[in-house]
Design a protein around this motif. Structure first.
Motif, PDB file in Angstrom:
ATOM      1  N   TYR A 233      57.398  30.040  63.769  1.00  0.00           N
ATOM      2  CA  TYR A 233      57.062  30.819  64.972  1.00  0.00           C
ATOM      3  C   TYR A 233      56.731  29.950  66.181  1.00  0.00           C
ATOM      4  O   TYR A 233      56.631  30.456  67.289  1.00  0.00           O
ATOM      5  N   LYS A 493      52.297  41.746  61.089  1.00  0.00           N
ATOM      6  CA  LYS A 493      52.287  40.296  61.277  1.00  0.00           C
ATOM      7  C   LYS A 493      51.940  39.950  62.721  1.00  0.00           C
ATOM      8  O   LYS A 493      51.214  38.978  62.986  1.00  0.00           O
ATOM      9  N   SER A 497      48.656  37.912  63.932  1.00  0.00           N
ATOM     10  CA  SER A 497      48.815  36.715  64.745  1.00  0.00           C
ATOM     11  C   SER A 497      47.970  36.786  66.008  1.00  0.00           C
ATOM     12  O   SER A 497      47.393  35.778  66.446  1.00  0.00           O
ATOM     13  N   ILE A 515      53.151  34.065  69.340  1.00  0.00           N
ATOM     14  CA  ILE A 515      53.008  35.382  68.708  1.00  0.00           C
ATOM     15  C   ILE A 515      54.404  35.944  68.448  1.00  0.00           C
ATOM     16  O   ILE A 515      55.259  35.899  69.336  1.00  0.00           O
TER      17      ILE A 515
END
Length: 585
Positions: A233, A493, A497, A515
């Motif tokens: 990410y 998720k 985050s 994010i």
């Protein structure tokens, strides 16, 4: 054989820019026009297409020398529309007439008036009109041979494990063309990336029992191979690209960034655009005209005019210098000046790695192929996982190419070979003074030291507000066939985050970089919620982001229909430009 070589030289003399063929090209061409099956395994950028583009001209020259008339027709099976269009354009430059099934004048195709006839496997096998055409007098009397381009797709797309459905089953059935065309029609199978264990599968599927095999090493020594683990990410591993664009603008050589999914393409593009801001346009163009945009996206859902802009730029005729793409970009297309190919995420098989790496450095200059490994490669084949593991302690190049040739070689000096080899390079008096490439260095981006104190009550409020926002995205009367997360793209998720990063969230760029948001509206709402809870976000900045910075931070929708300044003039812009082969890309 001598007559064939003489005919080739006579044909080449008509084209000043092609003085001679490579030995492998010439061998494949001669064997093909002599009626032999040929499997040619030649690297990306080697000039595979030139073999069948020249075949009608050489066959006609031979016939003329023997005092006969011939109107040779080559049937070409091709996987992608973009590839067909590119090859038809290239054939036209050689004076070879070429057509695509369903696009060019049907009657002229039926009458055999084109030397090259392109079509997808589905067109050739599933359309009764084209099947009958191959059995007609015009084709039985004049067909020179059948070409299967990107032949590794016969098993990659045409076959699957028991109980599953093939992506494009017709690829595995191309052997049926043997029974449709006249007996003895030769097949030319072309690819850059069939590994050693798969080559027998190709000849079996196409019934090429006595094929001539022509092989050139896919190991392109002008390309340095990079392998680096990066956090999932996080996108700041691409900050060196941002700095390169800011520093060189339209004078830099093109870079391609490959992602495994469309959402990742959108996320990477949005990050680059947010970081570049006005630098995303040539000379910081204040009008933000699309033709001056230095970055772009490409996959099957990209609108045709934007695909054309990207393709033209990669050929040296536009301003786009960084393309974020899926594998819909590149198969069989020739982009000579790409300096870096970045795989943001690991491809599922080594053949895809070879294909993507090979799109760099086709002009022979030094280039780079980089894999950013973010872990969780559970869908990757075992050979890919082996590459990721062994590449930490041995030559990446030798591990990769050992699956394609018996004795792969490294590169000297070793710092030009791969990430591992640079660590053991001793090219300068027992040591190596060559600096580590930017893409392998720990990023020098300043750490955002700004943070806030966050209590359990703050986090609880954030969760309630995020869930409330997600609920607001779904109409109360809607009947869902899947989860709210899947319908809205606002996942648990994402919520987790935000909670893990809420002490550092003060602006949109941080959200886009850290994010997992898939829409710019979601990122803005997250920033608004943080502002409401803590009251320490610059509200002027938030208003600016809402009003006039949308162009800088716009994260395109799934179909990428609105991130340039042109309007979409068609009701269904994709219908005539996307084949089934592209639908997943």
């Amino acid at each position: 054989m001598a007559d064939a070589r003489g005919a080739i030289q006579a044909v080449l003399s008509r084209f000043p820019h092609i003085s001679v063929l490579k030995p492998e090209q010439e061998d494949a061409l001669i064997n093909f026009i002599q009626g032999k099956d040929v499997v040619a395994l030649l690297p990306t950028g080697f000039g595979k297409s030139l073999i069948f583009q020249l075949a009608p001209l050489v066959a006609k020259e031979l016939a003329t020398r023997n005092g006969t008339e011939l109107n040779p027709i080559v049937v070409v099976v091709s996987p992608l529309l973009a590839l067909m269009e590119d090859q038809i354009m290239e054939a036209g430059k050689l004076g070879v007439s070429a057509a695509q099934l369903g696009v060019h004048e049907e009657q002229d195709i039926l009458d055999g008036r084109f030397s090259l006839v392109f079509g997808s496997p589905e067109s050739w096998l599933l359309n009764s009109k084209w099947r009958r055409m191959l059995s007609s007098a015009a084709y039985r009397d004049n067909i020179l041979g059948v070409v299967v381009d990107e032949v590794h797709l016969t098993y990659k797309w045409g076959e699957v494990s028991t109980g599953e459905t093939a992506f494009r089953e017709s690829f595995a059935k191309l052997g049926e063309l043997r029974s449709i065309t006249k007996e003895g029609t030769p097949v030319l199978a072309l690819t850059a990336s069939a590994d050693i264990k798969s080559r027998d599968r190709v000849t079996s599927l196409l019934h090429m029992d006595n094929a001539v095999h022509i092989l050139a090493s896919p190991n392109k020594t002008n390309i340095r191979l990079g392998l680096k683990n990066v956090p999932r990410y996080e996108l700041d591993c691409l900050d060196w690209v941002v700095q390169l664009v800011k520093g060189k603008g339209s004078t830099m050589q093109p870079i391609i960034i490959y992602c495994q999914t469309m959402p990742k393409v959108g996320r990477v593009f949005a990050y680059l655009k947010a970081e570049l801001q006005q630098h995303a346009w040539v000379d910081c163009d204040s009008d933000c005209k699309s033709e001056n945009l230095l970055i772009g996206m490409f996959h099957s859902k990209t609108l045709p005019q934007h695909k054309d802009r990207v393709l033209a730029s990669l050929r040296g005729e536009g301003n786009c210098r960084v393309v974020v793409a899926t594998t819909a970009l590149g198969m069989g297309l020739n982009f000579p000046n790409v300096s870096h190919v970045i795989m943001y995420g690991v491809p599922g098989d080594l053949e895809s790695v070879i294909q993507q790496v090979g799109r760099a450095g086709r002009n022979g200059q030094s280039a780079h192929g980089i894999i950013y490994n973010m872990g969780q490669n559970y869908k990757a084949e075992k050979e890919v996982k082996e590459l990721l593991n062994l590449g930490k302690t041995t030559c990446v190049r030798k591990v990769l190419f050992s699956h394609f040739e018996a004795e792969p070689c490294g590169v000297e000096p070793m710092h030009q070979c791969c990430t591992f080899c640079q660590t053991v390079c001793s090219c300068s008096s027992g040591t190596c003074t060559e600096p580590t490439p930017d893409y392998e260095q720990t990023q020098g981006k300043p750490v955002n030291l700004r943070s806030r104190h966050v209590t359990a009550e703050d986090k609880s409020l954030i969760v309630d507000m995020l869930n409330g926002y997600r609920d607001s995205l779904i109409s109360p009367s809607a009947h869902l066939f899947t989860s709210p997360e899947a319908c809205t793209g606002f996942s648990q998720k994402l919520v987790d985050s935000v909670l893990n990063n809420c002490q550092y969230i003060f602006d949109l760029p941080y959200i886009l970089a850290n994010i997992p948001v898939f829409r710019i509206e979601h990122a803005r709402e997250v920033l608004q919620i943080i502002s409401d809870v803590f009251g320490d976000v610059d509200t002027d900045q938030l208003e600016d982001e809402q009003s006039d910075a949308g162009e800088r931070h716009t994260l395109p929708d799934l179909y990428y229909t609105g991130y340039y300044d042109e309007a979409d003039d068609t009701d269904d812009p994709l219908s005539s430009h996307v084949t089934s082969s592209e639908s997943e890309y």
